[in-house]
Design an enzyme around this catalytic site. Structure first.
Site, PDB file in Angstrom:
ATOM      1  N   LYS A  10     -18.401  38.450  52.137  1.00  0.00           N
ATOM      2  CA  LYS A  10     -18.650  37.014  51.936  1.00  0.00           C
ATOM      3  C   LYS A  10     -17.356  36.260  51.643  1.00  0.00           C
ATOM      4  O   LYS A  10     -16.360  36.826  51.184  1.00  0.00           O
ATOM      5  CB  LYS A  10     -19.667  36.830  50.807  1.00  0.00           C
ATOM      6  CG  LYS A  10     -21.067  37.364  51.187  1.00  0.00           C
ATOM      7  CD  LYS A  10     -22.106  36.300  51.273  1.00  0.00           C
ATOM      8  CE  LYS A  10     -23.370  36.815  51.950  1.00  0.00           C
ATOM      9  NZ  LYS A  10     -24.524  36.908  51.046  1.00  0.00           N
ATOM     10  N   ARG A  31     -27.048  44.830  49.691  1.00  0.00           N
ATOM     11  CA  ARG A  31     -27.134  44.557  51.140  1.00  0.00           C
ATOM     12  C   ARG A  31     -25.717  44.558  51.688  1.00  0.00           C
ATOM     13  O   ARG A  31     -24.916  43.705  51.327  1.00  0.00           O
ATOM     14  CB  ARG A  31     -27.836  43.214  51.354  1.00  0.00           C
ATOM     15  CG  ARG A  31     -28.065  42.862  52.801  1.00  0.00           C
ATOM     16  CD  ARG A  31     -28.775  41.514  52.930  1.00  0.00           C
ATOM     17  NE  ARG A  31     -29.062  41.191  54.315  1.00  0.00           N
ATOM     18  CZ  ARG A  31     -28.177  40.622  55.142  1.00  0.00           C
ATOM     19  NH1 ARG A  31     -26.980  40.290  54.714  1.00  0.00           N
ATOM     20  NH2 ARG A  31     -28.493  40.376  56.397  1.00  0.00           N
TER      21      ARG A  31
HETATM   22  C1  9MG Z   1     -29.664  37.463  55.428  1.00  0.00           C
HETATM   23  N1  9MG Z   1     -28.730  37.456  54.302  1.00  0.00           N
HETATM   24  C2  9MG Z   1     -27.413  37.123  54.345  1.00  0.00           C
HETATM   25  N2  9MG Z   1     -26.891  37.219  53.108  1.00  0.00           N
HETATM   26  C3  9MG Z   1     -27.896  37.612  52.293  1.00  0.00           C
HETATM   27  C4  9MG Z   1     -27.988  37.858  50.918  1.00  0.00           C
HETATM   28  O1  9MG Z   1     -26.953  37.711  50.115  1.00  0.00           O
HETATM   29  N3  9MG Z   1     -29.172  38.247  50.419  1.00  0.00           N
HETATM   30  C5  9MG Z   1     -30.257  38.389  51.220  1.00  0.00           C
HETATM   31  N4  9MG Z   1     -31.415  38.772  50.665  1.00  0.00           N
HETATM   32  N5  9MG Z   1     -30.234  38.166  52.537  1.00  0.00           N
HETATM   33  C6  9MG Z   1     -29.063  37.767  53.054  1.00  0.00           C
END
Ligand code: 9MG
Length: 288
Positions: free
Chosen positions: A221, A255
């Site tokens: 990110k 994730r």
């Molecule tokens: C689809 N997506 C992209 N970034 C995300 C994040 O931080 N959390 C979740 N649940 N989905 C995400």
């Protein structure tokens, strides 16, 4: 704690790794490599070989400013991959904000809906509630992907995110969705500045008071770019550090794009006693 999903009750006594499968030609992470179902399924197999516990399959980019994908196109991207991945024997999550995509994926047998819109779209809550065992991740986002980074402002980002998630939890309960089906996510990068995101990381334990497991997505990110000065393709170390920090602060699901490195890092921190201790040896590691 457990996460009830369509086919699996996931033991969250240790942090689980959710591998990202972008079926989008414009994905910021893979530059269109996964433009077809066969390539996406090969990517799923790769992530599983690297140790992913859950696969998150998505056909619409949520990066700031991304163009919406028409329903028919998103269905065409996502459903063949879900269908093909059902045989892999792991929980499958579908990353979508569209109720029709949720419904069609759940009908195929998908285990989880990962909704960055927290089931706020008309019909989304009903779509998930209609499947009595489907898991759901409710994420906080201020605004929408097209506008969310236009000067986001909070008095207290942690308190406001917590209030929002608590409200959504109540709404789902009232709709008959069991708590055990629900995981919460503060939405790193979704309508938040660098400082907001870092504040959420520092004070993440406050969100545990909501009583449901937390899912965190820090992988690659832009906040990591701001902290390190690195471009998106050079954020592996930053992503691992953030994943470890989130796990140390109580995240139950991470994730990530870079599954192998994250799994190794978690193993080392687990061995060093730096991660939450599993509730009981009998349930350790079980996804059943
Ligand atoms: C689809 N997506 C992209 N970034 C995300 C994040 O931080 N959390 C979740 N649940 N989905 C995400």
């Amino acid at each position: 704690m457990f996460w009830q999903t369509t086919r699996f009750r996931i033991d969250l006594a240790r942090p689980r790794v959710m591998g990202i499968v972008n079926v989008t030609p414009d994905s910021f992470s893979d530059g269109g490599r996964l433009g077809d179902a066969a390539a996406a399924l090969r990517h799923c197999e790769q992530l599983l070989a690297e140790g992913a516990d859950i696969l998150d399959i998505g056909g619409e980019s949520s990066r700031p400013g991304a163009a919406p994908v028409p329903l028919a196109e998103e269905l065409a991207r996502v459903l063949p991959v879900v269908q093909g991945a059902l045989g892999f024997g792991v929980p499958l999550s579908v990353d979508t904000v569209k109720p029709e995509v949720m419904r069609r994926a759940l009908e195929l047998g998908a285990d989880i809906v990962n909704d960055i819109g927290a089931l706020l779209a008309p019909g989304a809550l009903e779509a998930v509630a209609a499947f009595p065992r489907a898991g759901v991740c409710l994420m906080h986002m201020r605004g929408d992907p097209a506008t969310m980074q236009q000067r986001p402002a909070y008095d207290d980002v942690v308190a406001e995110v917590a209030d929002f998630l608590a409200g959504r939890l109540q709404v789902l309960r009232a709709a008959g969705v069991d708590d055990e089906r629900i995981v919460l996510d503060p939405g790193i990068g979704f309508g938040k500045t660098v400082e907001h995101n870092l504040e959420l990381l520092r004070r993440q334990p406050e969100l545990l008071a909501l009583g449901r497991p937390l899912l965190l997505g820090w992988s690659r990110k832009s906040t990591l770019g701001a902290v390190t000065g690195r471009a998106v393709g050079e954020r592996l170390a930053g992503s691992i550090a953030a994943a470890l920090a989130a796990a140390r602060q109580g995240a139950a699901v991470l994730r990530v794009h870079d599954v192998a490195a994250t799994v190794d890092a978690l193993k080392v921190w687990g061995a060093a006693g730096l991660l939450p201790v599993p509730e009981s040896p009998a349930t350790r590691g079980a996804i059943r």
